[in-house]
Structures are given as C-alpha cells and as structure tokens.
Design a protein around this motif. Structure first.
Motif, PDB file in Angstrom:
ATOM      1  N   VAL A  83     136.122 112.637 -28.107  1.00 43.01           N
ATOM      2  CA  VAL A  83     135.087 112.741 -27.540  1.00 43.01           C
ATOM      3  C   VAL A  83     134.003 112.123 -28.262  1.00 43.01           C
ATOM      4  N   GLY A  84     132.925 111.540 -27.679  1.00 39.91           N
ATOM      5  CA  GLY A  84     131.787 110.901 -28.411  1.00 39.91           C
ATOM      6  C   GLY A  84     132.133 109.678 -28.991  1.00 39.91           C
ATOM      7  N   VAL A  85     133.210 108.962 -28.997  1.00 38.30           N
ATOM      8  CA  VAL A  85     133.556 107.813 -29.346  1.00 38.30           C
ATOM      9  C   VAL A  85     133.211 106.847 -28.598  1.00 38.30           C
ATOM     10  N   GLY A  86     132.294 105.894 -29.346  1.00 41.73           N
ATOM     11  CA  GLY A  86     131.879 104.717 -28.549  1.00 41.73           C
ATOM     12  C   GLY A  86     132.003 103.438 -29.159  1.00 41.73           C
ATOM     13  N   GLY A  87     131.238 102.389 -29.048  1.00 38.69           N
ATOM     14  CA  GLY A  87     131.365 101.026 -29.358  1.00 38.69           C
ATOM     15  C   GLY A  87     132.560 100.413 -29.073  1.00 38.69           C
ATOM     16  N   TYR A  88     133.076  99.592 -29.858  1.00 41.24           N
ATOM     17  CA  TYR A  88     134.175  98.777 -29.579  1.00 41.24           C
ATOM     18  C   TYR A  88     135.653  99.555 -29.178  1.00 41.24           C
ATOM     19  N   LEU A  89     135.677 100.559 -30.172  1.00 39.80           N
ATOM     20  CA  LEU A  89     136.883 101.518 -29.791  1.00 39.80           C
ATOM     21  C   LEU A  89     136.829 102.300 -28.861  1.00 39.80           C
ATOM     22  N   GLY A  90     135.624 102.614 -28.364  1.00 36.94           N
ATOM     23  CA  GLY A  90     135.382 103.484 -27.055  1.00 36.94           C
ATOM     24  C   GLY A  90     135.620 102.523 -25.866  1.00 36.94           C
ATOM     25  N   LYS A  91     135.371 101.245 -26.146  1.00 35.37           N
ATOM     26  CA  LYS A  91     135.690  99.920 -24.898  1.00 35.37           C
ATOM     27  C   LYS A  91     136.988  99.968 -24.710  1.00 35.37           C
ATOM     28  N   GLN A  92     137.838  99.788 -25.791  1.00 32.18           N
ATOM     29  CA  GLN A  92     139.425  99.639 -25.779  1.00 32.18           C
ATOM     30  C   GLN A  92     140.231 100.907 -25.031  1.00 32.18           C
ATOM     31  N   PHE A  93     139.437 102.141 -25.415  1.00 25.76           N
ATOM     32  CA  PHE A  93     139.875 103.543 -24.914  1.00 25.76           C
ATOM     33  C   PHE A  93     139.558 103.304 -23.524  1.00 25.76           C
ATOM     34  N   ARG A  94     138.615 103.067 -23.151  1.00 22.43           N
ATOM     35  CA  ARG A  94     137.922 103.183 -21.577  1.00 22.43           C
ATOM     36  C   ARG A  94     138.939 102.236 -20.940  1.00 22.43           C
ATOM     37  N   SER A  95     139.202 101.083 -21.348  1.00 18.96           N
ATOM     38  CA  SER A  95     139.983 100.043 -20.433  1.00 18.96           C
ATOM     39  C   SER A  95     141.527 100.260 -20.372  1.00 18.96           C
ATOM     40  N   LEU A  96     142.049 101.362 -21.283  1.00 18.89           N
ATOM     41  CA  LEU A  96     143.199 101.957 -20.821  1.00 18.89           C
ATOM     42  C   LEU A  96     143.207 103.153 -19.739  1.00 18.89           C
ATOM     43  N   THR A  97     142.198 104.047 -20.106  1.00 19.49           N
ATOM     44  CA  THR A  97     142.027 105.073 -18.998  1.00 19.49           C
ATOM     45  C   THR A  97     141.673 104.849 -17.648  1.00 19.49           C
ATOM     46  N   GLU A  98     141.118 103.620 -17.429  1.00 18.56           N
ATOM     47  CA  GLU A  98     140.755 103.015 -16.114  1.00 18.56           C
ATOM     48  C   GLU A  98     141.992 102.426 -15.517  1.00 18.56           C
ATOM     49  N   ARG A  99     143.085 102.169 -16.215  1.00 22.54           N
ATOM     50  CA  ARG A  99     144.236 101.740 -15.613  1.00 22.54           C
ATOM     51  C   ARG A  99     145.446 102.383 -15.716  1.00 22.54           C
ATOM     52  N   HIS A 100     145.520 103.547 -16.373  1.00 21.85           N
ATOM     53  CA  HIS A 100     146.584 104.238 -16.675  1.00 21.85           C
ATOM     54  C   HIS A 100     146.409 105.725 -16.541  1.00 21.85           C
ATOM     55  N   ARG A 101     147.509 106.528 -16.298  1.00 23.03           N
ATOM     56  CA  ARG A 101     147.468 108.103 -16.429  1.00 23.03           C
ATOM     57  C   ARG A 101     147.258 108.835 -17.518  1.00 23.03           C
ATOM     58  N   PHE A 102     146.339 109.592 -17.737  1.00 23.11           N
ATOM     59  CA  PHE A 102     146.381 110.121 -19.172  1.00 23.11           C
ATOM     60  C   PHE A 102     146.131 111.606 -18.926  1.00 23.11           C
ATOM     61  N   VAL A 103     146.701 112.255 -19.845  1.00 24.01           N
ATOM     62  CA  VAL A 103     146.419 113.861 -20.009  1.00 24.01           C
ATOM     63  C   VAL A 103     145.756 114.247 -21.493  1.00 24.01           C
ATOM     64  N   ALA A 104     145.104 115.332 -21.540  1.00 18.47           N
ATOM     65  CA  ALA A 104     144.478 115.703 -22.809  1.00 18.47           C
ATOM     66  C   ALA A 104     145.381 116.940 -23.675  1.00 18.47           C
ATOM     67  N   HIS A 105     145.538 116.633 -24.709  1.00 15.66           N
ATOM     68  CA  HIS A 105     146.233 117.951 -25.178  1.00 15.66           C
ATOM     69  C   HIS A 105     145.452 118.330 -26.404  1.00 15.66           C
ATOM     70  N   GLY A 106     144.894 119.654 -26.410  1.00 14.05           N
ATOM     71  CA  GLY A 106     143.815 120.034 -27.389  1.00 14.05           C
ATOM     72  C   GLY A 106     144.231 120.624 -28.525  1.00 14.05           C
ATOM     73  N   LEU A 107     143.489 120.519 -29.633  1.00 19.79           N
ATOM     74  CA  LEU A 107     144.060 121.032 -31.070  1.00 19.79           C
ATOM     75  C   LEU A 107     143.214 122.191 -31.531  1.00 19.79           C
ATOM     76  N   ALA A 108     141.842 122.345 -31.038  1.00 14.87           N
ATOM     77  CA  ALA A 108     140.990 123.040 -31.555  1.00 14.87           C
ATOM     78  C   ALA A 108     140.479 124.312 -30.912  1.00 14.87           C
ATOM     79  N   LEU A 109     140.754 124.546 -29.723  1.00 14.61           N
ATOM     80  CA  LEU A 109     140.064 125.428 -28.771  1.00 14.61           C
ATOM     81  C   LEU A 109     140.268 126.883 -29.312  1.00 14.61           C
ATOM     82  N   SER A 110     141.364 127.071 -29.812  1.00 13.50           N
ATOM     83  CA  SER A 110     141.669 128.464 -30.379  1.00 13.50           C
ATOM     84  C   SER A 110     141.679 129.500 -29.447  1.00 13.50           C
TER      85      SER A 110
END
Length: 290
Positions: free
Chosen positions: A43-70
């Motif tokens: 969450v909030g990651v931008g720049g080159y790393l964020g673009k790399q991540f977005r290029s994957l989420t645009e083309r592949h199925r993702f799920v989110a597994h939380g760590l800190a909601l408690s």
C-alpha cells in the motif's frame, strides 16, 4: 470435484516477494496461476517498484493476505487502514482479501501473531469485527487458521470448535493453512487429520503450504523459511481427498531461494491437484458404471 467460489481462483500460486520481481518481469512461468501479497508491504508503494508491481497485477490474478488488521484484538479496528486497503484492492482488482484468526496489535501494529481466547465472548467479538471489515471493504473476506505456541488463556472450547464457531457466526470463508495445522498438531499434541476433517470444506477459498523451523526443544516455529516437508504434503493430499481440489499457494518469507527452486514446490502442487482430479473423476465414472 473441485471447490468453487466467486473469486475466480484456481490452480497453484506463489507468494510474491520483492526479490522475485526482476525474474518475473522477464517471464511469469506458466505453472503460476495466481500470486499472493501482504498489502501492508505494498500500500502506497510508488515509483519504479510500484510500476513493476502494477505491471504484474494488470496481467495476473492476485489475492491479498493481511498481517496487521488484528481481528481478534481489543483495540478498535483501524478504519483508516481499511479505507486505504479498499482503495488498494479496488485499484489492483484483487480477487480476495484474507486475514489471520489472531491478534497482533493494541496500540500500533506488529507482525507477531497471538492466539485469541477460545471463548464464546471471543467468537462474538471476532465475528463482529469481521462483519465490520467486510462492510468497509465491500467484499467478503476469509480467515486463516493460525499457528500458536501457548495455550490460549481461559479457553472454553478447543481450537477446532472455536474456528468453526467464528466462521459460522461471521458467515465468512476459510483460508486453509495446511502447515499451521501440522505445526499446531506437533506443538500441542493434536491429531492433524482429525482436525482437518473437522473443518468446513465448503468454506475453503484457497490454501497455503510452507516450511518451518524446528527448535532444539522440539517446538516448531512457523517461519516460512524452509521447504515444505513431507508430512505437510501428505496433509494437503488428505485435504484434497476430503474436500476436493482447491487453489493452493507456496508461502516463503525468509531464506528465500531462487525462483527456479520455488517453482519446484509450485509444480508439486499442480501435480498433486491433477492426480486428485484424475482419482475423483475415476471414482465418479465407477459410480456411474455401478
């Protein structure tokens, strides 16, 4: 038979870590059907790393597994974080969000997970927080059965009864961590197969396999830092026999090997899934013939 839910998940997956991005930018192997990430790390990651991540989420199925909601914690839910999380899930069109059936915060957040007291009051407390979370995220969530290292205080029921009660009260899905069942069975002397068979298979959305570390005392620590061991693979096979084939993912959080080495475990999931589909289809044909 395969378990189906409205999340369009199937096959074998891999937990995405930043060290894997360079290799995955070149090519995503065909054996990976979906990825999992912890949203707190993205969450909030931008720049080159964020673009790399977005290029994957645009083309592949993702799920989110939380760590800190408690979800089991005493402090009010972090609704500001949940608002950011909803934007993140919507932006990347994530199939699903899951969280641990545990607590990890009171003032602030930390990633060590602690067991919730196995009481009727805790069932009501957690179920209410799950419903609140689903209302804010505007989507159903799933709970992961957690590993724990001390017996919860003031328990009125065992872990299996508690999990089933929460799932029923909240009417939510189950994220089945097969390794955690094995870890708890060794650390607390439970029967892992009986525990597995007592879970509501119709609620399973996907599963985890992972490795762990063995302490000199005999205690198993759920580090996700080693290869998955044979008893955990055997337990996954039993889960497929009991409930049908469901999407399953390899978790690796530390001591991360090369992508090629991780794919050996991803391929093993696929092979196990295919073999159980063949067995189930053969059983169906036999019943029709009879």
């Amino acid at each position: 038979m395969s378990i189906t839910h409205p999340f369009h998940l199937n096959g074998a997956g891999l937990g995405l870590r930043r060290s894997m991005l360079p290799a995955l930018q070149v090519e995503v192997p065909d054996c990976i059907d979906f990825f999992e990430v912890s949203p707190e790390n993205w969450v909030g990651v931008g720049g080159y790393l964020g673009k790399q991540f977005r290029s994957l989420t645009e083309r592949h199925r993702f799920v989110a597994h939380g760590l800190a909601l408690s979800l089991g914690g005493p402090a009010p839910l972090d609704t500001a974080f949940l608002g950011e999380l909803k934007q993140f899930l919507d932006h990347h069109d994530f199939a699903l969000y899951t969280e641990h059936l545990s607590f990890c915060s009171d003032e602030g957040h930390f990633y060590d997970l602690y067991p919730i007291p196995f009481t009727e009051r805790a069932v009501k407390h957690v179920a209410g927080r799950i419903r609140q979370t689903q209302d804010i995220l505007q989507r159903p969530i799933a709970l992961e059965n957690a590993s724990y290292y001390v017996q919860p205080p003031q328990a009125e029921m065992d872990e299996l009864t508690f999990i089933n009660a929460v799932l029923s009260e909240a009417d939510c899905f189950l994220h089945l961590d097969v390794n955690n069942i094995y870890v708890n069975s060794v650390n607390h002397g439970n029967d892992p197969i009986a525990f597995l068979r007592g879970l509501p298979g119709e609620r399973i959305v996907y599963g985890h396999v992972a490795g762990h570390d063995l302490e000199p005392s005999g205690l198993i620590i759920d580090t996700h830092g080693q290869n998955t061991i044979e008893p955990v693979w055997d337990l996954l096979a039993e889960a497929y026999r009991s409930f049908g084939v469901f999407p399953t993912l390899v978790e690796r959080d530390s001591n991360i090997p090369s992508l090629a080495d991780l794919l050996i475990e991803v391929e093993r999931i696929r092979d196990l899934q295919n073999s159980h589909r063949l067995c189930l289809n053969a059983d169906d044909i036999s019943e029709v013939a009879a």
